[in-house]
Scaffold this motif. Structure first.
Motif, PDB file in Angstrom:
ATOM      1  N   GLU A 152       5.454  42.887  96.914  1.00  0.00           N
ATOM      2  CA  GLU A 152       5.514  44.177  96.337  1.00  0.00           C
ATOM      3  C   GLU A 152       3.718  44.608  96.278  1.00  0.00           C
ATOM      4  N   ASP A 153       3.595  46.055  96.343  1.00  0.00           N
ATOM      5  CA  ASP A 153       2.564  46.536  96.051  1.00  0.00           C
ATOM      6  C   ASP A 153       2.060  46.289  94.880  1.00  0.00           C
ATOM      7  N   THR A 155      -1.479  46.950  92.148  1.00  0.00           N
ATOM      8  CA  THR A 155      -3.128  47.554  92.048  1.00  0.00           C
ATOM      9  C   THR A 155      -3.630  46.630  90.762  1.00  0.00           C
ATOM     10  N   ALA A 189      -6.071  47.339  95.794  1.00  0.00           N
ATOM     11  CA  ALA A 189      -4.510  47.361  96.046  1.00  0.00           C
ATOM     12  C   ALA A 189      -4.310  46.483  96.891  1.00  0.00           C
ATOM     13  N   THR A 225      -0.902  46.191  87.817  1.00  0.00           N
ATOM     14  CA  THR A 225      -0.031  47.333  87.826  1.00  0.00           C
ATOM     15  C   THR A 225       0.897  46.998  89.145  1.00  0.00           C
ATOM     16  N   THR A 226       2.243  47.002  88.818  1.00  0.00           N
ATOM     17  CA  THR A 226       3.150  47.013  89.996  1.00  0.00           C
ATOM     18  C   THR A 226       3.924  48.165  89.944  1.00  0.00           C
ATOM     19  N   ARG A 227       4.525  48.820  91.061  1.00  0.00           N
ATOM     20  CA  ARG A 227       5.147  50.028  90.900  1.00  0.00           C
ATOM     21  C   ARG A 227       6.284  50.037  90.237  1.00  0.00           C
ATOM     22  N   GLY A 228       6.532  50.933  89.168  1.00  0.00           N
ATOM     23  CA  GLY A 228       7.508  51.273  88.356  1.00  0.00           C
ATOM     24  C   GLY A 228       7.446  50.536  87.277  1.00  0.00           C
ATOM     25  N   ARG A 229       6.409  49.829  86.873  1.00  0.00           N
ATOM     26  CA  ARG A 229       6.301  48.925  85.615  1.00  0.00           C
ATOM     27  C   ARG A 229       4.883  49.332  84.800  1.00  0.00           C
TER      28      ARG A 229
END
Length: 243
Positions: A152-153, A155, A189, A225-229
């Motif tokens: 997962e991406d 940051t 990232a 920070t992960t996407r959508g969370r």
């Protein structure tokens, strides 16, 4: 003889349990070092439920103990007994995993050219104190959990901020007229991919150069920070010293 045991503790989730890592060093205790000793890490959530990890050693330098226990609020007792000197060094207090669980504690490491990719590789390099030298690279290791098996991406923002600012600046920060002084600030990232032997978990490590920082108390903060969370922050207080 009874003395306080300088150490470092970090907590890592493992499925339905938590692995508590304790690094310590008696080499700075001239009356207790270089003697046969027995070290123990005791974790308990209740009088009926406790975990003990111990071993015999001759403590000539740093050492690490790790024990697994049910996640939750735990009482930790880290003790080293030196029978020949009738000496005991101990640290005892409550610990608990990070409330959000998706990011582990920060584990301080000896900095170096090679950085660990998992906790097993990181443990031999764990610092036995939160007092760190400015003239040596400081290593950090942490884990991000709940990741997809394909990666997962993610940051990450890392800051090192001096603690104990004056009352005027604290007041200005409170009303938004000033921001905390950041001695170090990094943001990047990347795609984190879990290891096959530890599904959903990816380890991350880096080395910090603190040579430009003046001695004193600091706080290291890592925000992931992960996407959508929602973003999750974990922190570690350190004391920077010069030889």
């Amino acid at each position: 003889m009874f003395d306080y045991l300088a150490h470092q503790v970090a907590v890592f989730r493992r499925d339905d349990s938590c692995l508590v890592v304790a690094a310590y060093d008696l080499s700075q205790h001239p009356l207790l070092s270089h003697q046969p000793a027995r070290a123990a890490l005791v974790l308990t959530g209740s009088p009926q439920d406790f975990t003990v990890k111990s071993h015999e050693l001759r403590l000539d330098g740093s050492d690490v103990l790790a024990a697994a226990a049910p996640c939750g609020h735990l009482l930790l007792s880290l003790e080293v007994v030196v029978p020949e000197r009738r000496g005991v060094a101990r640290a005892r207090y409550a610990v608990s995993p990070h409330e959000h669980g998706a990011v582990s504690d920060l584990l301080l490491l000896e900095g170096g050219d090679s950085l660990p990719t998992d906790l097993v590789a990181a443990l031999p390099h764990a610092l036995a104190t939160t007092r760190v030298r400015a003239d040596r690279p400081l290593g950090l290791y942490w884990e991000v959990q709940g990741l997809s098996s394909t990666g997962e991406d993610v940051t990450t923002v890392l800051t090192v901020t001096r603690r104990g600012t004056g009352w005027l600046r604290r007041a200005m920060q409170t009303i938004g007229l000033a921001t905390p002084r950041r001695e170090v600030s990094l943001e990047w990232a990347e795609v984190l991919v879990p290891r096959a032997d530890n599904p959903g978990v990816a380890g991350r490590a880096l080395a910090l150069d603190l040579s430009s920082i003046s001695p004193g108390p600091y706080r290291i903060a890592v925000t992931v920070t992960t996407r959508g969370r929602a973003a999750i922050m974990v922190q570690r207080d350190i004391e920077v010293v010069r030889p």
